[in-house]
Design an enzyme around this catalytic site. Structure first.
Site, PDB file in Angstrom:
ATOM      1  N   THR A 103       3.160  -3.478  -5.019  1.00  0.00           N
ATOM      2  CA  THR A 103       3.713  -2.424  -4.173  1.00  0.00           C
ATOM      3  C   THR A 103       2.884  -2.393  -2.901  1.00  0.00           C
ATOM      4  OG1 THR A 103       4.425  -1.136  -6.083  1.00  0.00           O
ATOM      5  CG2 THR A 103       4.261   0.022  -3.987  1.00  0.00           C
ATOM      6  N   LYS A 178      10.912   0.539  -3.690  1.00  0.00           N
ATOM      7  CA  LYS A 178       9.811   0.964  -4.559  1.00  0.00           C
ATOM      8  C   LYS A 178       9.196   2.271  -4.063  1.00  0.00           C
ATOM      9  CE  LYS A 178       6.746   0.961  -7.805  1.00  0.00           C
ATOM     10  NZ  LYS A 178       5.724  -0.066  -8.017  1.00  0.00           N
ATOM     11  N   LYS A 246      -2.517   4.912  -3.152  1.00  0.00           N
ATOM     12  CA  LYS A 246      -2.162   3.928  -2.126  1.00  0.00           C
ATOM     13  C   LYS A 246      -0.663   3.927  -1.869  1.00  0.00           C
ATOM     14  CE  LYS A 246      -1.292  -0.002  -3.602  1.00  0.00           C
ATOM     15  NZ  LYS A 246      -0.125  -0.784  -4.109  1.00  0.00           N
TER      16      LYS A 246
END
Length: 303
Positions: A103, A178, A246
């Protein structure tokens, strides 16, 4: 476009962590010959025992592969293993396919695709959802961006690793999808943890509570899969808190670029920063429970 099939197509794999090791293992089990690299070699030992070969750098992985997969930690890691002087792209031949399943930033996926195109290499961004359980059981949801023909050619690989695999559009589209996924999870995890905290303080048997609520309108993957872990004080990572922070940071950056206010995501991001500050960054995302419990003066682990 190459024809990809076990026994003929050589795969490379960069990153054998919580999810990567299982994902690569499924490809080997399907008959793909694999060359692997990880910063900590010991984490590749189970794959080497399955018949994988070791390479000293991502560049060497690519030199010995037709399709190279990566799933690492942060965008900086993606840049290093893909675009660095010892990165995979430098070792690719024309017609090879790079597949990043980390990701990461949509803009980086676009950058990698452009650099790959200059070498007549295909680049796919294909982040996944499903955590360690989905990786082990080959039930991941794979969100695919990049060249449509390359994405379709990779079908035998998707089928080995996932249950759902959908091409979303050009370079970066997989990453954007995502980020939608992570935005959904962020709010849901707050709800799961707050609900279990409420049930505990109300004196309920949390396992019986789950039996009642998990199958109804309040049900979710997080509730069914991570709720029991929270109750059992099992905060081992299916997905690291620090990696989730993140992901949420990337989503918030993209939201600002798109002119969007996402206050729920921003709140979840702040709560997870508190989880990390309390020393739980390497625990699973459900460790949010520990931080929320501490706000109520509850030591969840010693309850």
């Amino acid at each position: 476009m190459m024809h990809i099939e076990p026994g003929k197509t050589r795969i490379g794999w960069i990153g054998t962590g919580v999810m990567g090791a299982s994902m690569c293992g499924h490809l080997i089990a399907r008959g793909f010959a694999a060359t692997v690299y990880n910063r900590t070699r010991s984490k590749t030992e189970p794959l080497l025992a399955q018949g994988a070969a070791w390479a000293d750098t991502p560049h060497d992985v690519a030199k010995r592969s037709d399709v190279v997969f990566s799933i690492v930690g942060f965008p900086g890691d993606v840049r290093d293993v893909m675009l660095g002087t010892e990165g995979a792209l430098a070792g690719c031949q024309p017609g090879n396919i790079l597949v990043d399943m980390t990701t990461s930033e949509p803009s980086l996926a676009i950058e990698i695709a452009a650099a790959a195109r200059e070498k007549d290499v295909f680049s796919i961004d294909a982040p996944v959802s499903g955590g360690d359980v989905g990786a082990r059981e080959a039930r991941l949801s794979i969100m695919i961006g990049g060249d449509a023909q390359a994405a379709e050619a990779l079908r035998p690989c998707w089928e080995a690793m996932g249950k759902t695999f959908i091409h979303q559009g050009g370079p970066g589209a997989g990453q954007h999808t995502k980020l939608v996924n992570q935005t959904l999870i962020a709010g849901n995890m707050v709800g799961v943890c707050e609900a279990l905290l409420y049930g505990y303080r109300a004196g309920l048997d949390l396992n019986r509570v789950l039996e009642s609520v998990a199958s109804g309108a309040a049900g979710s993957w997080s509730l069914s899969n991570l709720g029991p872990r929270i109750i059992q004080n099992n905060f081992d990572p299916g997905f690291f808190v620090e990696h989730f922070i993140k992901d949420m940071g990337i989503a918030l950056d993209e939201a600002r670029r798109l002119g969007l206010a996402l206050p729920g995501l921003a709140l979840a991001h702040q709560l997870y920063l508190a989880v990390q500050a309390q020393g739980h960054g390497r625990r699973g995302t459900h460790a949010l429970q520990l931080a929320l419990a501490s706000l109520a003066g509850i030591d969840w682990l010693e309850r």
